[in-house]
Design an enzyme around this catalytic site. Structure first.
Site, short mmCIF file in Angstrom:
data_model
loop_
_atom_site.label_atom_id
_atom_site.label_comp_id
_atom_site.label_asym_id
_atom_site.label_seq_id
_atom_site.Cartn_x
_atom_site.Cartn_y
_atom_site.Cartn_z
N TYR A 53 -15.32 0.52 -6.90
CA TYR A 53 -16.62 1.14 -6.63
C TYR A 53 -17.61 0.84 -7.75
O TYR A 53 -18.80 1.10 -7.60
CB TYR A 53 -16.43 2.65 -6.44
CG TYR A 53 -15.46 2.96 -5.32
CD1 TYR A 53 -15.88 2.89 -3.99
CD2 TYR A 53 -14.12 3.25 -5.57
CE1 TYR A 53 -14.99 3.12 -2.95
CE2 TYR A 53 -13.23 3.49 -4.53
CZ TYR A 53 -13.68 3.43 -3.22
OH TYR A 53 -12.79 3.64 -2.19
N LYS B 210 0.86 -1.19 0.00
CA LYS B 210 0.00 0.00 0.00
C LYS B 210 0.89 1.23 0.00
O LYS B 210 1.70 1.43 0.90
CB LYS B 210 -0.92 0.00 1.21
CG LYS B 210 -1.89 1.19 1.23
CD LYS B 210 -2.79 1.12 2.46
CE LYS B 210 -3.76 2.29 2.49
NZ LYS B 210 -4.62 2.26 3.70
N LYS C 53 -2.19 -1.65 -3.67
CA LYS C 53 -3.07 -0.48 -3.67
C LYS C 53 -2.22 0.77 -3.75
O LYS C 53 -1.27 0.91 -2.98
CB LYS C 53 -3.89 -0.49 -2.37
CG LYS C 53 -4.87 0.67 -2.22
CD LYS C 53 -5.62 0.57 -0.90
CE LYS C 53 -6.62 1.70 -0.76
NZ LYS C 53 -7.35 1.66 0.53
#
Length: 333
Positions: A319, A202, A254
């Site tokens: 999303y 990340k 990510k």
């Protein structure tokens, strides 16, 4: 022209292109990310993420129902507490009556094992300073996140999420030793079957900007001392190897778009499923460009997600999951 090889032969019509496609998207590859917020009585649209909402418990359940009906098999839940419930350690994160645990419990009651419930296991939404763990003063007098104390609090949070009904916990704080600590805590409390999705690579990324709106972040400063430097690639290999050794059931990179080389690297070495997260900034850029007519929205969404699969991702946090699942059911790609 006397050509033996004409690659265009395999691009002549849609059916031909479909049968020789090397990479395919499926609804089962997609994880729908959702936010549940305390203290609201109707869903609230996130200004910087048009079409995405902070949900009530009731609208969260309906959003999960829509995802399930579309063929999505996993949802990832984030909690947004009231400002007055935040403190220096993020104690609302492991409170059984905290908003995230209530949301997990509501979804589990409604759907059981019909959908995999993943919970974000990080304190940043719950601390009054917005960092991913409690703060301390280091040997030079600087204020930093206390790694070991954070891991102990993640253990409490993960166990509370498992009790609420989460199938998967997903520690995203990038603390050293977090996977080993959480695995031991879950096992000691009888949750051997609860999986861990490790945010292994990340990055301290500018692509997270709109997410701060989504969770009502109280962040002061930045997270560069514990999230990875965008300049580094080998570091992701090390972080992934450590998480695998500590017992991660799945690993993640990510953000997605600017880190597909890292996805490929992690996919080549990982012995467990690899996920990638199409983050808020990536979503917001697509939505803004599409709203201005600069790109074809459906086409660019599918192209972006296909690129993540092509890079080696088995699972994609996005999303767009529910919407894309509908498109896929219509034969689009």
């Amino acid at each position: 022209m006397d050509l033996v090889r004409r690659p265009r032969r395999l691009r002549t019509n849609p059916a031909m292109r479909d049968i020789i496609a090397e990479t395919r998207l499926h609804a089962e590859d997609l994880i729908q990310v959702l936010f549940v917020r305390d203290g609201i009585d109707h869903p609230t649209e996130i200004v910087s993420m048009p079409g995405q909402y902070q949900h009530t418990i009731e609208s969260l359940v309906e959003a999960v129902r829509s995802a399930v009906d579309a063929g999505v098999k996993c949802v990832d839940l984030f909690g947004v507490p009231r400002d007055e419930d935040k403190d220096s350690e993020g104690s609302a994160a492991w409170d059984p009556e905290g908003i995230l645990n209530r949301g997990i419990a509501a979804v589990r009651r409604e759907f059981g094992d019909q959908v995999v419930i993943m919970a974000d296991t990080c304190l940043d939404e719950f601390t009054d300073h917005g960092h991913c763990g409690p703060l301390t003063i280091d040997g030079t007098g600087e204020t930093v996140v206390d790694n070991d104390r954070s891991v102990h609090l993640y253990e409490r949070m993960a166990v509370s999420q498992a009790r609420a009904g989460a199938h998967v916990v997903s520690p995203s704080g990038m603390m050293d030793g977090q996977i080993a600590g959480i695995r031991q805590a879950l096992d000691e409390q009888g949750f051997q079957d609860v999986s861990i999705m490790a945010y292994s690579a990340k990055y301290a990324s500018g692509f997270f900007g709109p997410f701060r709106d989504a969770v009502g972040s109280s962040l002061q400063g930045d997270r560069k001392t514990y999230q990875q430097d965008p300049a580094n690639r080998r570091e992701s290999v090390l972080e992934t190897q450590l998480d695998l050794e500590e017992g991660a059931d799945m690993v993640m990179v990510k953000p997605a778009m600017a880190y597909l080389d890292v996805v490929r690297e992690v996919a080549d070495l990982s012995t467990v499923p690899v996920a990638v997260y199409q983050v808020s900034g990536e979503y917001a850029m697509i939505e803004a460009a599409a709203a201005n007519g600069w790109v074809e929205r459906e086409r660019i969404v599918l192209e972006a997600l296909t690129g993540m699969r092509r890079a080696g991702a088995d699972l994609i946090f996005t999303y767009y999951a529910t919407e894309v699942a509908h498109w896929l059911s219509q034969g689009k790609r």
